[in-house]
Design an enzyme around this catalytic site. Structure first.
Site, PDB file in Angstrom:
ATOM      1  N   CYS A  47     -16.438 -58.035  43.217  1.00 52.87           N
ATOM      2  CA  CYS A  47     -15.180 -57.977  42.520  1.00 52.87           C
ATOM      3  C   CYS A  47     -15.609 -58.242  40.889  1.00 52.87           C
ATOM      4  CB  CYS A  47     -14.445 -59.200  42.929  1.00 52.87           C
ATOM      5  SG  CYS A  47     -14.131 -59.688  44.894  1.00 52.87           S
ATOM      6  N   LYS A  50     -19.005 -55.598  39.504  1.00 51.13           N
ATOM      7  CA  LYS A  50     -17.578 -54.533  39.800  1.00 51.13           C
ATOM      8  C   LYS A  50     -16.740 -53.813  38.993  1.00 51.13           C
ATOM      9  CE  LYS A  50     -13.981 -54.312  42.266  1.00 51.13           C
ATOM     10  NZ  LYS A  50     -12.903 -54.895  43.130  1.00 51.13           N
ATOM     11  N   TYR A 177     -11.528 -48.897  48.928  1.00 50.03           N
ATOM     12  CA  TYR A 177     -10.977 -48.936  47.866  1.00 50.03           C
ATOM     13  C   TYR A 177     -12.593 -48.802  46.879  1.00 50.03           C
ATOM     14  CZ  TYR A 177      -7.511 -52.446  49.015  1.00 50.03           C
ATOM     15  OH  TYR A 177      -6.270 -53.244  49.268  1.00 50.03           O
ATOM     16  N   GLU A 181     -13.648 -47.097  43.287  1.00 48.48           N
ATOM     17  CA  GLU A 181     -14.780 -47.514  42.246  1.00 48.48           C
ATOM     18  C   GLU A 181     -14.953 -47.310  42.291  1.00 48.48           C
ATOM     19  OE1 GLU A 181     -11.116 -51.931  43.195  1.00 48.48           O
ATOM     20  OE2 GLU A 181     -13.611 -51.776  44.198  1.00 48.48           O
ATOM     21  N   HIS A 434      10.650 -53.446  25.901  1.00 49.23           N
ATOM     22  CA  HIS A 434      10.333 -52.412  25.365  1.00 49.23           C
ATOM     23  C   HIS A 434       9.432 -52.520  23.729  1.00 49.23           C
ATOM     24  CE1 HIS A 434      11.368 -48.098  24.546  1.00 49.23           C
ATOM     25  NE2 HIS A 434      11.299 -48.379  23.364  1.00 49.23           N
ATOM     26  N   GLU A 439       8.808 -52.287  32.065  1.00 51.08           N
ATOM     27  CA  GLU A 439      10.039 -52.416  31.847  1.00 51.08           C
ATOM     28  C   GLU A 439      10.715 -51.322  32.782  1.00 51.08           C
ATOM     29  OE1 GLU A 439      12.125 -50.205  28.629  1.00 51.08           O
ATOM     30  OE2 GLU A 439       9.708 -49.813  27.878  1.00 51.08           O
TER      31      GLU A 439
END
Length: 459
Positions: A47, A50, A177, A181, A434, A439
């Site tokens: 992780c 990467k 994954y 990736e 915003h 949102e």
């Protein structure tokens, strides 16, 4: 020579380290045995490196849109600098992990361990035995390598971080994954990248709209996708590696990478000889409290085959220590786990996908697609996708699926209200921020379509 402990942990990855440290804080005498580097796959070759490499790969895309904001960029990339700086960071983290173990009194032993009895661990290098009231297996997983001719010519995620030089091209086999990736990383760093996958779309099990959105995003970045095909053999072709596919085509690449999944790292630990039950995938079978079929032996993390995610291993290690050494039985809830795929575009997901949710009863689906604001001054047409799946009529939120910039960060925050059982009405009460992509999750006015009695209505 025999040393006695309350707990011996085999494997100093995220789950093992957390369990050892927590057990020691509760007064247990603890040893942790690791044959490679403290930190495990996530910190050393998973992780963390990467994500650093993903950051590196994203600069090229930022340079592409920079001119639309008035910037003129003349940049070049140096692979050895990235590799060296990565190594500095994971070495720093390794020292931090080791320090965090030693502070509460955990003994860190660099060796290979084998379980020789319900309460005995043998150290191969030192040739001595450790006895323990409890043994915890936290050995993680290992890359799966297909059994094909020439397989030894390919690399896996273990080797990809430390290549002596970037290849001119790379073929990556896999559709999960790791495949997407690393395709993002290599393509972003200028390598001609191809993914070959036996299925008909990447990321099996993810929501279909996100899968197709990712597919389009990877293609837009120049990544070639070959579906319903596998690699049958590899052989050297000068300085390249020639891959022969299941359809009979042969093509040369600068490098070939297997990203065909990971297997539980349970082999060679002596478990089967002790009667520790393994699953058909060779994972250690455990109960809700991480206890194996041998009462004194527990297991956490990827080696159990439950959920191969670092935060899950950490939680399992923590709860093991609470259960066994703090007289506070705690079981990890694996039913609602947020996850992110750090590809380009990025994905963040929690809960049920659309097809899964539709089997649970009547649902409403809210769907938004729009260009990320950073692309609106440029000619880039890629769209973000945000999907909210709820029980009908503003009921409980069952799933949230995001594709685009910041998806991973957003989904971590969405996990909090979903973990509290939030409804669509609860989301609606939140004031929008915003301008932001997130949102959209609190401004959906009406379902884009629904499912009633298992049938899709509208959309």
């Amino acid at each position: 020579m025999t040393d006695s402990y309350d707990l011996v942990v085999i494997g100093a990855g995220s789950g093992g380290v957390r369990a050892a440290r927590m057990a020691a804080t509760y007064g247990a005498k603890v040893a942790i045995v690791e044959e490679y580097r403290v930190g495990g796959t996530c910190v050393i070759r998973g992780c963390v490196p990467k994500k650093l490499y993903v950051y590196a790969s994203r600069f090229s895309e930022l340079f592409d849109v920079a001119s639309s904001f008035g910037w003129q960029v003349d940049a070049s990339f140096d692979w050895p600098t990235l590799v060296a700086n990565k190594e500095k960071e994971i070495t720093r983290l390794e020292h931090a992990y080791t320090s965090n173990l030693e502070k509460p009194g955990v003994e860190v032993i660099k060796d290979r361990a084998v379980v020789t009895g319900p309460n005995t661990v043998h150290l191969h290098g030192q040739g001595r035995d450790l006895t323990a009231k409890y043994i915890l297996i936290a050995t993680g997983g290992t890359p799966f390598i297909p059994k094909i001719p020439g397989a030894d010519l390919a690399i896996t995620s273990n080797e990809a971080f430390d290549l002596p030089a970037l290849p001119h091209s790379i073929l990556i086999e896999g559709g999960g994954y790791i495949a997407v990736e690393f395709a993002t990383i290599f393509a972003g760093l200028g390598v001609h990248t191809t993914i070959i996958y036996r299925g008909d779309c990447l990321l099996r099990g993810f929501d279909e709209d996100l899968r197709r959105g990712l597919e389009a995003g990877l293609t837009e970045r120049g990544i070639k996708l070959i579906y319903q095909t596998t690699i049958k053999s590899l052989h050297k072709d000068g300085d390249d590696i020639a891959a022969t596919f299941s359809d009979g085509v042969t093509a040369p690449y600068g490098a070939v990478m297997f990203a065909t999944g990971r297997a539980p790292n349970s082999h060679g630990l002596g478990l089967e000889e002790l009667g520790v039950k393994l699953t058909p995938t060779q994972a250690i079978a455990v109960d809700a409290y991480s206890q194996s079929s041998v009462p004194s032996i527990y297991a956490v993390g990827d080696v159990t085959g439950r959920s191969a995610l670092t935060p899950v291993a950490i939680r399992e290690g923590w709860y093991f220590a609470e259960t066994v050494f703090n007289n506070k039985p705690m079981a990890v809830d694996h039913s609602l786990i947020p996850t992110a795929v750090f590809s380009e575009p990025e994905l963040g997901v929690i809960g049920l996908n659309e097809l899964e949710a539709a089997t649970h009863g009547d649902i409403d689906v809210y769907l938004a697609r729009f260009r990320p604001m950073i692309n609106t001054l440029s000619t880039r047409t890629e769209r973000m996708v945000l999907k909210l799946i709820t029980e009908k009529d503003g009921g409980k939120v069952l799933g949230c699926h995001i594709l685009g910039p910041g998806a991973g960060e957003m989904i971590q925050l969405v996990a909090i209200p979903m973990g509290m059982g939030a409804s669509k009405a609860d989301f609606d009460r939140a004031m929008a921020l915003h301008p932001s992509a997130a949102e959209e999750l609190v401004t959906f006015k009406a379902p884009s379509y629904t499912y009633r009695n298992g049938e899709k209505v509208g959309g």
